[in-house]
Enzyme design. Structure first.
Site, PDB file in Angstrom:
ATOM      1  N   HIS A 102       0.766  -1.158  -0.089  1.00 24.74           N
ATOM      2  CA  HIS A 102      -0.094  -0.048   0.028  1.00 24.74           C
ATOM      3  C   HIS A 102       0.792   1.112   0.099  1.00 24.74           C
ATOM      4  CE1 HIS A 102      -3.317   2.835   0.823  1.00 24.74           C
ATOM      5  NE2 HIS A 102      -2.491   3.081   2.070  1.00 24.74           N
ATOM      6  N   ASP A 133      -2.619   9.627   3.507  1.00 24.55           N
ATOM      7  CA  ASP A 133      -2.959   8.303   3.409  1.00 24.55           C
ATOM      8  C   ASP A 133      -4.363   8.114   2.943  1.00 24.55           C
ATOM      9  OD1 ASP A 133      -3.297   5.453   3.231  1.00 24.55           O
ATOM     10  OD2 ASP A 133      -2.166   5.014   5.092  1.00 24.55           O
ATOM     11  N   CYS A 139      -4.168   3.573  -4.598  1.00 18.96           N
ATOM     12  CA  CYS A 139      -3.239   4.366  -3.501  1.00 18.96           C
ATOM     13  C   CYS A 139      -2.221   4.883  -4.308  1.00 18.96           C
ATOM     14  CB  CYS A 139      -2.877   3.260  -2.548  1.00 18.96           C
ATOM     15  SG  CYS A 139      -2.009   1.739  -3.285  1.00 18.96           S
TER      16      CYS A 139
END
Length: 324
Positions: free
Chosen positions: A157, A217, A270
């Site tokens: 990620h 994030d 992401c």
């Protein structure tokens, strides 16, 4: 590694090193030369090197790298590093870019590696980790920069860690005057009102400038404490090495903020959000570092949806320019 993987690594070297290594390998024996020819058919086709020669620190982007720009695919480290460097050098530019430094995605990978069997156990862990990456900043004093962009890949990620004002030892208030462009934008000419803590959205007469770590994030479930600790440890040793004095980069003196940022709505974007966070910051940076930092309306989600094709077109345009 096996033969094919080894060839891929050789092929990824910048010219003329790649050709030299392949020539050396081909001279070993007729058998190796035959295997080299058969393996070469599987090699990715290099499209560009960025920035173009004779610039240092070039990144090679291949046709294989472009495959990760297909819908539903995860971005690889080559695309991440290429686009971040492009944003800094050409894509956005300007005053914020000049005051910024972008680390390669391999920086955090090296920093976070477990202690190897041959490393001296008597050396503190933070110094061992710093030793692995100390040459990466030999030509730059990061404490003279206002912003350090660190792409991080953790458990497949991507997210962005942004170190703000690493050379500043304590927070301070500064006078601030909104630009005329920002005032016009606030008057309704934009489809989205910029966040109040950013250059385009701030209406305060003074703003807080502070040393801190901002985490951006696109998934709220991620954990960042260990990542930020390693970066603080790195800054601690780098300051000692660069400035020759002690400085404590603690959670109190160098706070962390998990920013409220636009979130992904699927399982594969992401890396695109990481790149969009960096682009948005370079275009409309956070100027008021009162924590927490709220950037929910920083950019519309469509900007992220368009980014795969935007990067693909950029690589192909640079390929035509470098091939012409």
């Amino acid at each position: 590694m096996d033969w094919t993987e080894g060839l891929l690594q050789v092929h990824a070297c910048p010219a003329p090193v790649d050709a030299h290594l392949l020539r050396l390998l081909g001279q070993k024996s007729p058998a190796l030369r035959t295997r080299l020819r058969s393996g070469a058919q599987q090699l990715p086709s290099r499209l560009i090197q960025y920035p173009a020669a004779p610039s240092r620190g070039r990144i090679s982007v291949s046709s294989e790298d472009l495959q990760c720009l297909a819908q539903g695919e995860f971005l690889n480290d080559v695309i991440i590093d290429f686009y971040l460097k492009y944003l800094l050098l050409e894509g956005v530019g300007g005053a914020v870019a000049e005051r910024s430094h972008v680390f390669s995605s391999f920086f955090y990978k090296q920093l976070s590696k477990r202690r190897a069997a041959g490393e001296d156990v008597s050396v503190p862990d933070r110094h061992t980790r710093h030793q692995r990456v100390k040459t990466w900043t030999r030509n730059i004093d990061i404490f003279n920069k206002d912003f350090l962009f660190i792409p991080v890949n953790q458990e497949a990620h991507w997210f962005l860690v942004l170190v703000c004002f690493p050379g500043l030892e304590e927070p301070k208030l500064e006078e601030f005057s909104p630009s005329s462009e920002a005032l016009r934008a606030g008057g309704g000419l934009r489809s989205q009102t910029p966040p109040e803590c950013t250059l385009d959205g701030c209406r305060k007469s003074s703003v807080l400038k502070r040393p801190c770590v901002l985490v951006m994030d696109s998934l709220k479930l991620s954990h960042h404490e260990a990542v930020c600790r390693l970066i603080r440890d790195y800054l601690h040793v780098e300051w000692e090495s660069r400035r020759g004095s002690k400085r404590l980069f603690s959670t109190e003196t160098f706070k962390t903020c998990n920013c409220r940022v636009p979130q992904q709505d699927n399982s594969s974007d992401c890396g695109l959000y990481l790149l969009q966070y960096a682009q948005a910051f370079l275009q409309n940076p956070v100027v008021d570092l009162e924590l927490p930092v709220r950037l929910d309306a920083w950019f519309p989600r469509q900007h992220v949806r368009d980014k795969r094709e935007e990067i693909r077109r950029l690589v192909l345009r640079l390929h035509r320019e470098q091939s012409g």
